[in-house]
Design an enzyme around this catalytic site. Structure first.
Site, PDB file in Angstrom:
ATOM      1  CD  GLU A 250      -2.814  -0.825   2.428  1.00 34.30           C
ATOM      2  OE1 GLU A 250      -2.491  -0.182   3.411  1.00 34.30           O
ATOM      3  OE2 GLU A 250      -3.692  -1.958   2.735  1.00 34.30           O
ATOM      4  CE  LYS A 252       5.189   4.909   6.953  1.00 37.89           C
ATOM      5  NZ  LYS A 252       4.626   6.247   7.227  1.00 37.89           N
ATOM      6  NE  ARG A 257      -2.943   3.828  12.481  1.00 36.11           N
ATOM      7  CZ  ARG A 257      -2.174   2.863  12.525  1.00 36.11           C
ATOM      8  NH1 ARG A 257      -0.694   3.136  12.891  1.00 36.11           N
ATOM      9  NH2 ARG A 257      -2.851   1.817  12.578  1.00 36.11           N
ATOM     10  NE  ARG A 272       1.407   6.145  15.798  1.00 35.32           N
ATOM     11  CZ  ARG A 272       1.984   5.477  16.993  1.00 35.32           C
ATOM     12  NH1 ARG A 272       1.094   5.559  18.008  1.00 35.32           N
ATOM     13  NH2 ARG A 272       3.146   4.847  17.335  1.00 35.32           N
ATOM     14  CD  GLU A 302      -1.468   8.727   7.301  1.00 39.80           C
ATOM     15  OE1 GLU A 302      -1.694   7.992   8.355  1.00 39.80           O
ATOM     16  OE2 GLU A 302      -0.382   9.442   7.695  1.00 39.80           O
ATOM     17  CG  PHE A 342      -4.809   2.539   6.144  1.00 36.50           C
ATOM     18  CD1 PHE A 342      -4.465   1.635   7.398  1.00 36.50           C
ATOM     19  CD2 PHE A 342      -4.642   3.686   6.516  1.00 36.50           C
ATOM     20  CE1 PHE A 342      -4.248   2.185   8.476  1.00 36.50           C
ATOM     21  CE2 PHE A 342      -4.207   4.340   7.699  1.00 36.50           C
ATOM     22  CZ  PHE A 342      -3.974   3.424   8.804  1.00 36.50           C
ATOM     23  NE  ARG A 417       6.861  -0.151  16.807  1.00 32.99           N
ATOM     24  CZ  ARG A 417       6.446   0.896  16.216  1.00 32.99           C
ATOM     25  NH1 ARG A 417       6.548   1.081  14.819  1.00 32.99           N
ATOM     26  NH2 ARG A 417       6.125   1.914  16.995  1.00 32.99           N
ATOM     27  CE  LYS A 423       7.968   2.207  10.862  1.00 36.78           C
ATOM     28  NZ  LYS A 423       7.524   3.052  11.900  1.00 36.78           N
TER      29      LYS A 423
HETATM   30  P1  ATP Z   1       4.666   4.172  14.083  1.00 36.59           P
HETATM   31  O1  ATP Z   1       5.165   3.375  13.194  1.00 36.59           O
HETATM   32  O2  ATP Z   1       4.980   3.981  15.507  1.00 36.59           O
HETATM   33  O3  ATP Z   1       3.184   4.835  13.990  1.00 36.59           O
HETATM   34  P2  ATP Z   1       5.772   6.633  13.061  1.00 36.59           P
HETATM   35  O4  ATP Z   1       4.371   7.298  12.745  1.00 36.59           O
HETATM   36  O5  ATP Z   1       7.062   7.226  13.210  1.00 36.59           O
HETATM   37  O6  ATP Z   1       5.583   5.685  13.889  1.00 36.59           O
HETATM   38  P3  ATP Z   1       5.696   5.866  10.480  1.00 36.59           P
HETATM   39  O7  ATP Z   1       7.190   5.531  10.076  1.00 36.59           O
HETATM   40  O8  ATP Z   1       5.310   7.208  10.309  1.00 36.59           O
HETATM   41  O9  ATP Z   1       5.669   5.563  11.778  1.00 36.59           O
HETATM   42  O10 ATP Z   1       4.727   4.990   9.844  1.00 36.59           O
HETATM   43  C1  ATP Z   1       3.422   4.517  10.223  1.00 36.59           C
HETATM   44  C2  ATP Z   1       2.351   5.484   9.915  1.00 36.59           C
HETATM   45  O11 ATP Z   1       2.248   5.772   8.706  1.00 36.59           O
HETATM   46  C3  ATP Z   1       0.951   5.251  10.535  1.00 36.59           C
HETATM   47  O12 ATP Z   1       0.788   5.312  11.850  1.00 36.59           O
HETATM   48  C4  ATP Z   1       0.123   5.994   9.678  1.00 36.59           C
HETATM   49  O13 ATP Z   1       0.001   7.216  10.288  1.00 36.59           O
HETATM   50  C5  ATP Z   1       0.910   6.044   8.324  1.00 36.59           C
HETATM   51  N1  ATP Z   1       0.235   5.263   7.123  1.00 36.59           N
HETATM   52  C6  ATP Z   1       0.449   6.027   5.905  1.00 36.59           C
HETATM   53  N2  ATP Z   1       0.115   5.029   4.984  1.00 36.59           N
HETATM   54  C7  ATP Z   1      -0.482   4.127   5.719  1.00 36.59           C
HETATM   55  C8  ATP Z   1      -1.004   2.852   5.182  1.00 36.59           C
HETATM   56  N3  ATP Z   1      -1.139   2.505   3.955  1.00 36.59           N
HETATM   57  N4  ATP Z   1      -1.098   1.715   6.257  1.00 36.59           N
HETATM   58  C9  ATP Z   1      -0.978   2.167   7.536  1.00 36.59           C
HETATM   59  N5  ATP Z   1      -0.375   3.207   7.944  1.00 36.59           N
HETATM   60  C10 ATP Z   1      -0.178   4.213   6.816  1.00 36.59           C
END
Ligand code: ATP
Length: 588
Positions: A250, A252, A257, A272, A302, A342, A417, A423
């Site tokens: 998917e 990102k 969130r 979040r 998102e 999502f 997690r 990711k």
């Molecule tokens: P965490 O992984 O702890 O949320 P973070 O916010 O730093 O930490 P990111 O690297 O930003 O982590 O990745 C997760 C975030 O990506 C999700 O919390 C969500 O807000 C966003 N996101 C974007 N697209 C998607 C998707 N397709 N599926 C899930 N999350 C997504």
């Protein structure tokens, strides 16, 4: 139940920083608490009245608290203010002045937990012109009947100063021991908590029905679910190793969130970190029901700022302009968004958490009618590294951060997690790569141009095992004049007199903070350190891990709580990966 039992427990807890002892005090208290009021006790222990997402705040201005204390103790306001300046802790002041009073009067009535809780609840609900006087009266009558120790804690709770660092996980441990006989059952309690984010509700269930209450713990509308999180990876190959022959890729998107709860016409949005953010998105509340074909839903999306003319996604910072109290309508107009769904966790009374991803995706596609505002997150099924690379390339071209890779058979694992979601960000593919989200635990005063502000901040990671915040670096670069001012303001509310018991560091900061503010940091390398305590003894005896050349990226992670910060385990993984890269390079 007598409030003195809670106050005594809090006093014991104030005198220890050892987690095992803290837990044991809680176990002893829970065992003698009737199940009808255990949720109230749990909230009070954390200085709350309800779970955070309900937004019910005790919220008493210091001035009112001082007036109330003056009335109860029969001491002039100026004298109390003087003591407060001297002692710096309103709870201690209350205990001291009431101690003097009890030596001369009788206490008439034992105060109960129910009375304290219900009075505080009534105060929280008071609004309007005369509310300040009413608040003052309520508090003063409570303090009148309280012993000095009880009054001390009531004073701390009402001024939001109960800082014992009783974390959610310590309470879960204690509940497991008290009501299921063993800490081993903690994961079941944790699951229930992840599904409803309400410690009071979990406590009430387990105190009443023991383990049975946990086995069928249900998702419910308007109780936010703790979000499922992703592990980072650096290459498509790593994804294949972890996910098997086929998986979903998917986009990102780089936005916020949003967990959307809808029942009929009522909509609530959670962030979040499960804060109610409905006010920031009136456009979602107004427009989304046209696209959602169900009566009751919990969905995840998102929200991303977009350029309305070109449809291009804009960076996260644009969206943060909506985080304001006033002129929201203008912000909505100036910073338009799309909502990209999502996941689905609840549909018309039925939980979807245990459905495999591919089934949830099918449900999602069947209930959302896309338009220019509501979208379904772009997704492609992939098998080979080349296919992942292609989707990644497309994602980056339209302004995404990278990809989220998801296992097709995986359930929605609330609060976890794990490697069911990965990711893959563009920048992961070079050196240390990823940024870290770290907690500000202390600061050092600045010199020269930075006099009167902080010159450097002391940062920590989060240690999930011990529920502590071990330091990992001191950061002084990456700040603009504007961000230094902003930090000074934000952090001034978080100053503590004593170092929070959950902070673990070998450094002496000039100022300590409640570990609450999370900021994003990049660094060149992770090294061993004798001073910093993150991952102490894990790689080498007597050494922790520290960041080399840390730099603030300009991003304050308002949407993260300190327990959502980068964990010690993640730092260890980054350290090991970095070692692997160096070794690989040497071999080549
Ligand atoms: P965490 O992984 O702890 O949320 P973070 O916010 O730093 O930490 P990111 O690297 O930003 O982590 O990745 C997760 C975030 O990506 C999700 O919390 C969500 O807000 C966003 N996101 C974007 N697209 C998607 C998707 N397709 N599926 C899930 N999350 C997504």
């Amino acid at each position: 139940m007598k409030f003195s039992l809670v106050a005594d427990t809090l006093s014991y807890m104030e005198n220890t920083t050892k987690r095992l002892e803290l837990t044991q005090h809680l176990v002893d208290l829970f065992k003698i608490t009737p199940h009808e009021i255990i949720s109230k006790v749990v909230y009070l222990l954390q200085g709350k009245l309800r779970p955070d997402h309900e937004g019910i705040e005790i919220g008493i201005a210091e001035k009112i608290a001082i007036r109330a204390l003056s009335k109860s103790a029969g001491i002039p306001i100026v004298k109390i203010e003087h003591e407060y300046k001297k002692m710096g802790d309103f709870g201690q002041v209350a205990a001291k002045v009431l101690e003097q009073k009890t030596q001369t009067t009788f206490i008439t009535e034992d105060i109960t937990v129910e009375r304290v809780y219900d009075t505080l609840y009534r105060i929280a609900e008071l609004k309007g012109a005369r509310s300040q006087d009413m608040k003052m009266k309520y508090i003063s009558s409570l303090l009148n009947d309280a012993t000095p120790v009880e009054a001390g804690f009531i004073a701390k709770i009402i001024t939001s100063n109960l800082r014992l660092g009783i974390a959610d996980y310590t309470i879960l441990d204690a509940l497991a021991i008290a009501f299921t006989g063993s800490k081993e059952n903690r994961p079941m309690l944790e699951h229930a908590y992840n599904v409803c984010s309400d410690l009071g509700r979990v406590a009430n269930g387990v105190a009443k029905d023991g383990i049975l209450s946990l086995k069928n713990f249900q998702v419910s509308i308007f109780s936010p679910i703790r979000p499922m999180l992703a592990e980072r990876i650096k290459s498509p190959q790593e994804a294949r190793e972890k996910m098997g022959p086929q998986f979903a890729a998917e986009y990102k998107l780089d936005g916020e969130r949003v967990q959307l709860h809808m029942q009929g016409e009522r909509i609530i949005l959670y962030s979040r970190s499960l804060e109610n953010i409905t006010n920031y998105y009136p456009d979602i509340v107004e427009r989304i029901d046209k696209s959602l074909h169900a009566h009751e839903l919990i969905l995840e999306a998102e929200a991303v700022a977009v350029n309305e003319n070109t449809g291009e996604f804009l960076p996260f910072q644009e969206l943060m302009h909506r985080r304001r109290k006033y002129k929201i309508a203008k912000a909505v107009q100036d910073y338009p968004i799309t909502v990209n769904f999502f996941d689905v966790m609840l549909l018309d009374g039925k939980s979807c958490l245990n459905m495999p991803y591919k089934e949830r995706r099918r449900v999602l596609e069947s209930i959302i009618k896309e338009d220019s505002f509501a979208k379904i997150m772009p997704m492609k099924l992939v098998k080979t590294d080349g296919e992942v690379e292609d989707v990644l390339e497309n994602a980056i071209n339209v302004g995404c951060e990278g990809l989220m890779l998801k296992q097709l058979e995986s359930p929605y694992r609330a609060g976890a997690r794990a490697s069911n979601w990965l990711k893959l960000k563009r920048e992961y593919r070079n050196e240390l790569g990823d940024s870290l989200d770290l907690v500000v635990i202390g600061a050092f005063y600045g010199r020269g141009r930075r006099t009167g502000r902080y010159g450097a901040l002391l940062l920590a990671a989060y240690d999930e095992q011990t529920d502590t915040f071990p330091s990992i670096c001191k950061v002084g670069t990456g700040f603009t004049d504007e961000s230094l001012d902003q930090f000074y303001q934000i952090l001034s509310d978080k100053i503590t007199i004593k170092k929070d018991p959950r902070i673990d560091t070998g450094l002496e900061a000039d100022v300590w903070f409640e570990p609450e503010v999370v900021i994003e940091i990049v660094a060149s390398e992770i090294t061993l350190s004798p001073i910093h305590k993150a991952a102490m003894d894990k790689i080498r005896k007597g050494s922790g891990l520290a960041l080399r050349f840390p730099k603030f990226t300009g991003r304050i992670r308002f949407e993260k709580t300190s327990e959502n910060a980068t964990t010690v385990d993640e730092v260890v993984t980054l350290y090991n990966n970095q070692k692997k890269i160096v070794q690989d390079e040497r071999q080549n």
